[in-house]
Design a protein around this motif. Structure first.
Motif, PDB file in Angstrom:
ATOM      1  N   THR A   1      12.418 -15.065   3.117  1.00 21.86           N
ATOM      2  CA  THR A   1      11.669 -15.155   1.808  1.00 21.86           C
ATOM      3  C   THR A   1      11.163 -13.899   1.329  1.00 21.86           C
ATOM      4  OG1 THR A   1      11.043 -17.619   2.742  1.00 21.86           O
ATOM      5  CG2 THR A   1       9.895 -16.521   0.827  1.00 21.86           C
ATOM      6  N   THR A   2      11.681 -13.835   0.031  1.00 24.27           N
ATOM      7  CA  THR A   2      11.243 -12.450  -0.623  1.00 24.27           C
ATOM      8  C   THR A   2      10.367 -12.882  -1.795  1.00 24.27           C
ATOM      9  OG1 THR A   2      13.310 -11.305   0.126  1.00 24.27           O
ATOM     10  CG2 THR A   2      11.947 -10.344  -1.764  1.00 24.27           C
ATOM     11  N   LEU A   3       9.283 -12.222  -2.107  1.00 19.71           N
ATOM     12  CA  LEU A   3       8.226 -12.330  -3.001  1.00 19.71           C
ATOM     13  C   LEU A   3       8.162 -11.464  -3.898  1.00 19.71           C
ATOM     14  CD1 LEU A   3       5.374 -14.051  -1.092  1.00 19.71           C
ATOM     15  CD2 LEU A   3       6.971 -15.167  -2.162  1.00 19.71           C
ATOM     16  N   SER A   4       8.084 -11.347  -5.135  1.00 19.07           N
ATOM     17  CA  SER A   4       8.049 -10.330  -6.177  1.00 19.07           C
ATOM     18  C   SER A   4       7.053 -10.625  -7.093  1.00 19.07           C
ATOM     19  CB  SER A   4       9.439  -9.958  -6.583  1.00 19.07           C
ATOM     20  OG  SER A   4       9.178  -8.970  -7.710  1.00 19.07           O
ATOM     21  N   GLN A   5       6.217  -9.595  -7.663  1.00 22.08           N
ATOM     22  CA  GLN A   5       5.353  -9.520  -8.465  1.00 22.08           C
ATOM     23  C   GLN A   5       4.774  -8.236  -8.801  1.00 22.08           C
ATOM     24  OE1 GLN A   5       1.654 -11.638  -7.663  1.00 22.08           O
ATOM     25  NE2 GLN A   5       1.516 -12.464  -9.968  1.00 22.08           N
ATOM     26  N   ASN A   6       4.249  -7.770 -10.204  1.00 26.80           N
ATOM     27  CA  ASN A   6       3.958  -6.678 -10.497  1.00 26.80           C
ATOM     28  C   ASN A   6       4.830  -5.331 -10.222  1.00 26.80           C
ATOM     29  OD1 ASN A   6       1.445  -7.981 -11.592  1.00 26.80           O
ATOM     30  ND2 ASN A   6       0.967  -8.187  -9.323  1.00 26.80           N
ATOM     31  N   GLY A   7       6.172  -5.485 -10.245  1.00 21.63           N
ATOM     32  CA  GLY A   7       7.086  -4.449 -10.018  1.00 21.63           C
ATOM     33  C   GLY A   7       7.258  -4.195  -8.642  1.00 21.63           C
ATOM     34  N   ALA A   8       6.696  -5.214  -7.613  1.00 23.93           N
ATOM     35  CA  ALA A   8       6.752  -4.663  -6.210  1.00 23.93           C
ATOM     36  C   ALA A   8       7.490  -6.053  -5.507  1.00 23.93           C
ATOM     37  CB  ALA A   8       5.497  -4.708  -5.431  1.00 23.93           C
ATOM     38  N   LYS A   9       8.093  -5.896  -4.275  1.00 25.38           N
ATOM     39  CA  LYS A   9       8.782  -7.107  -3.527  1.00 25.38           C
ATOM     40  C   LYS A   9       8.315  -6.914  -2.271  1.00 25.38           C
ATOM     41  CE  LYS A   9      13.153  -7.625  -5.918  1.00 25.38           C
ATOM     42  NZ  LYS A   9      14.476  -7.599  -5.862  1.00 25.38           N
TER      43      LYS A   9
ATOM     44  N   ILE B   1       0.883  -1.277  -0.118  1.00 20.84           N
ATOM     45  CA  ILE B   1      -0.217  -0.037   0.059  1.00 20.84           C
ATOM     46  C   ILE B   1       0.775   1.229  -0.035  1.00 20.84           C
ATOM     47  CG2 ILE B   1      -2.077  -1.080   1.072  1.00 20.84           C
ATOM     48  CD1 ILE B   1      -1.308   0.128   3.494  1.00 20.84           C
ATOM     49  N   ASP B   2       2.247   1.123   0.037  1.00 20.17           N
ATOM     50  CA  ASP B   2       3.162   2.486  -0.024  1.00 20.17           C
ATOM     51  C   ASP B   2       3.452   2.573  -1.548  1.00 20.17           C
ATOM     52  OD1 ASP B   2       4.585  -0.246   0.342  1.00 20.17           O
ATOM     53  OD2 ASP B   2       6.452   0.987   0.607  1.00 20.17           O
ATOM     54  N   ILE B   3       3.233   1.591  -2.424  1.00 18.02           N
ATOM     55  CA  ILE B   3       3.498   1.929  -3.713  1.00 18.02           C
ATOM     56  C   ILE B   3       2.475   2.269  -4.551  1.00 18.02           C
ATOM     57  CG2 ILE B   3       4.620   0.793  -5.703  1.00 18.02           C
ATOM     58  CD1 ILE B   3       6.061  -1.132  -3.854  1.00 18.02           C
ATOM     59  N   ASP B   4       2.649   3.274  -5.482  1.00 20.02           N
ATOM     60  CA  ASP B   4       1.614   3.609  -6.338  1.00 20.02           C
ATOM     61  C   ASP B   4       1.001   2.443  -7.105  1.00 20.02           C
ATOM     62  OD1 ASP B   4       2.025   6.363  -5.939  1.00 20.02           O
ATOM     63  OD2 ASP B   4       3.423   6.685  -7.854  1.00 20.02           O
ATOM     64  N   GLY B   5      -0.390   2.724  -7.068  1.00 26.66           N
ATOM     65  CA  GLY B   5      -1.180   1.610  -7.726  1.00 26.66           C
ATOM     66  C   GLY B   5      -1.341   0.508  -6.781  1.00 26.66           C
ATOM     67  N   GLN B   6      -0.619   0.522  -5.669  1.00 23.69           N
ATOM     68  CA  GLN B   6      -0.812  -0.674  -4.414  1.00 23.69           C
ATOM     69  C   GLN B   6      -0.940  -2.090  -5.051  1.00 23.69           C
ATOM     70  OE1 GLN B   6      -4.278   0.390  -2.098  1.00 23.69           O
ATOM     71  NE2 GLN B   6      -3.319   2.084  -1.326  1.00 23.69           N
ATOM     72  N   PRO B   7       0.173  -2.408  -5.676  1.00 20.39           N
ATOM     73  CA  PRO B   7       0.179  -3.711  -6.416  1.00 20.39           C
ATOM     74  C   PRO B   7       0.207  -4.917  -5.378  1.00 20.39           C
ATOM     75  CG  PRO B   7       2.517  -2.789  -6.224  1.00 20.39           C
ATOM     76  CD  PRO B   7       1.752  -1.609  -5.744  1.00 20.39           C
TER      77      PRO B   7
END
Length: 187
Positions: free
Chosen positions: A64-72, A42-48
């Motif tokens: 464990t790091t997850l990433s999708q839609n330009g967010a991690k 929710i801190d990123i534009d578009g709330q990916p």
């Protein structure tokens, strides 16, 4: 028929990220049937959204790091363990920072938050992943070996050898998911 579940109401916990030192708020929200677990930055534009899916794991070196839609989102394992240990199926996890707060280093604070929110059944049958054959994974350079064996029962056995006189070899096992709250969450 075992039904899918979610929580009754949103619940928020706050703390500091272990690796970033950033203050982070995490809110578990109820989610609709067949939604699964999804983080929302929710801190990123578009709330990916970031689906909790093995295909979205991009790093396991310090958590464990997850990433999708330009967010991690990093350090997800304790929060996710609390959801599985609570036998939840559908949750939206809002986070306003780059990693999940570490809290006391265990899953217990997350489990306590889930219990505070309450659990509700949904009008859909639970979907299970069924292992039909033995799976193995090895990473010889890191001395990692994993084995998954089909079983009619829920059972997890873990042995970790840090090759350290301080940490030694550690063992843990769980034969029923209902053991999670007492046997695993506080660790």
């Amino acid at each position: 028929m075992i039904r899918q579940t979610t929580i009754k109401k949103p619940v928020t916990i706050s703390g500091v990220g272990l690796h970033t030192g950033a203050h982070v708020n995490l809110t578990f929200h109820p989610a609709p049937i067949n939604h699964g677990f999804k983080f929302r930055r929710i801190d990123i534009d578009g709330q990916p959204f970031i689906d909790v899916d093995v295909d979205n794991v991009v790093d396991t070196s310090r958590g464990t790091t997850l990433s999708q839609n330009g967010a991690k989102i990093s350090t997800t394992e304790h929060a996710l363990a609390s959801l599985v240990g609570s036998e939840l199926d559908n949750i939206i996890i809002d986070v306003d920072g780059p990693e999940v707060p570490i809290m006391d280093g265990s899953s217990k604070p997350f489990l306590d938050a889930i219990n505070k929110a309450g659990i509700v059944e949904q009008d859909a049958e639970r979907i299970y992943f069924e292992l039909k054959e033995t799976l193995t994974y090895e990473e010889p350079s890191r001395k990692v070996e994993m084995l998954a064996v089909p079983s009619a029962d829920y059972r997890i056995t873990v042995m970790v050898d840090y090759n350290s006189p301080v940490l030694g070899t550690q063992h843990a096992q769980m034969h029923l998911i209902s053991e999670f709250a007492e046997e695993i969450a506080p660790c």
